[in-house]
Design a protein around this motif. Structure first.
Motif: not given
Length: 415
Positions: A93, A109, A136
């Motif tokens: 991430d 994602k 994000d």
């Protein structure tokens, strides 16, 4: 619409254009900082990347592959690419924490997928994944046509790139929106007209008006795409001119050069009763005319599977009179070759009687191994299709038309 959106107040619609859909700054994987000199800058390499979502995942007995669909971070990067997953591939991430691949896929994602610069020339290109960075914020994308232009916004009707649902949405341009045409040249929002085809990225926020509205700061416009009559569609089809390298189960594999109207250099074509098969004079032929090593010009539609090589249906195949000669063997070092030539040990045996020297030119289509390049180094195992015209020397010299690398694990590495 078969889709759930974040609901925004009506007063927020005008703020949508300022949403950070897809910033234009290119982020790169963290590199090791140079030590020893506080004034020395970090050595950062320009790593190609695709920003989007994983739209296909293949896991066979030995390999894993993902397809990432979205847009290239740089103009020269791929909008869609098939990437091999290796033990060295990292999934993290924004804070550098490891994220399981399955979680990325199941959660749809958005990722920035960085990959090795060594990629194939196929469509989509194929390479090796280095690092996938989970974002994000997510975004959506639509492929469609502009049906209305009004006050700095466009109404697009088409299909969601990721879930394939029908879509209609008003898109507001951000102040610094990137708008490019099919040639990757920057154009103004005012250049977009009704009837043009676009791929636009928007979100994450979407106002639930009718139609919905969102902000966009990255749009790819095909300024040449206008409505055509049904009888004119065949004039716009893509195609490949090349050699049939395989045939089985109602399919043929063609490797060669894309036609001027578009196409790929490596394609698997399904053949059925709707496929028109003719000779160079337009005379009708049967499927029996489609033989391995034969030359053809095949045309097909723009819809292809997201695998490598691409799979699609053949609309028309013109069978040429020319045929190639197929050989299998290993590239060997030799003092008999010059620049742009390779010596092939045909059969990879101890005999030299049937060996050949292949001339490699810009007309030669080379299909490299996954993650490899087109360099034919000593030790590389290949399947080649060459011209039947050959010198009477020993070994004979001829022109390579198609070279398929079957293995480069024993190839001599450059120093």
């Amino acid at each position: 619409m078969n889709k759930m959106y974040k609901v925004l107040a009506t007063a927020s619609i005008l703020a949508l254009a300022a949403m950070p859909v897809a910033a234009n700054a290119q982020q790169l994987p963290a590199q090791a900082v140079q030590k020893g000199n506080a004034n020395k800058q970090t050595d950062v390499k320009n790593v190609p990347a695709t920003w989007g979502q994983i739209t296909n995942f293949v896991h066979d007995k030995s390999d894993k592959f993902i397809t990432v669909t979205g847009r290239g971070l740089a103009p020269t990067d791929q909008d869609e690419i098939v990437l091999a997953i290796t033990p060295k591939t990292k999934f993290i991430d924004a804070k550098g924490k490891t994220v399981p691949l399955q979680k990325i896929i199941d959660g749809h994602k958005t990722v920035k997928a960085f990959y090795s610069p060594n990629i194939t020339k196929s469509i989509p290109a194929r390479g090796t994944a280095l690092t996938l960075v989970v974002q994000d914020q997510s975004f959506s994308a639509i492929d469609g046509k502009v049906t209305e232009v009004r006050d700095g916004r466009i109404l697009v009707k088409g299909t969601d790139v990721y879930d394939k649902h029908d879509e209609e949405i008003w898109l507001h341009f951000a102040d610094k929106a990137t708008i490019i045409d099919q040639n990757r040249k920057t154009i103004a929002a005012g250049d977009i007209k009704e009837g043009m085809s676009v791929r636009a990225f928007y979100g994450p926020a979407v106002a639930m008006s009718l139609p919905p509205q969102s902000g966009t700061n990255y749009v790819i416009v095909n300024t040449n795409m206008e409505d055509v009559n049904p009888g004119e569609v065949n004039e716009l089809t893509a195609g490949t001119a090349g050699v049939i390298t395989d045939q089985k189960d109602g399919q043929i594999t063609v490797i060669g050069q894309p036609l001027e109207k578009g196409g790929v250099n490596y394609v698997v074509l399904s053949i059925d009763d709707k496929t028109q098969i003719v000779d160079e004079d337009g005379n009708k032929l049967t499927k029996d005319a489609l033989k391995t090593s034969g030359h053809v010009e095949a045309t097909y539609g723009a819809v292809m599977t997201l695998m490598y090589p691409a799979h699609t249906h053949a609309d028309k195949i013109v069978v040429k009179k020319a045929e190639s000669v197929k050989i299998e063997g290993t590239v060997m070092p030799s003092d008999r070759t010059s620049k742009d030539q390779v010596y092939v040990n045909v059969g990879s045996d101890d005999s030299t009687a049937n060996d050949v020297i292949l001339n490699i030119s810009k007309e030669t289509t080379i299909i490299p191994a996954l993650g490899g390049d087109t360099a034919l180094r000593a030790g590389t195992k290949i399947v080649a299709f060459h011209s039947p015209v050959m010198t009477k020397s020993l070994p004979g010299i001829t022109s390579a038309e198609v070279v398929i690398v079957t293995s480069d694990k024993d190839a001599v590495q450059p120093k």
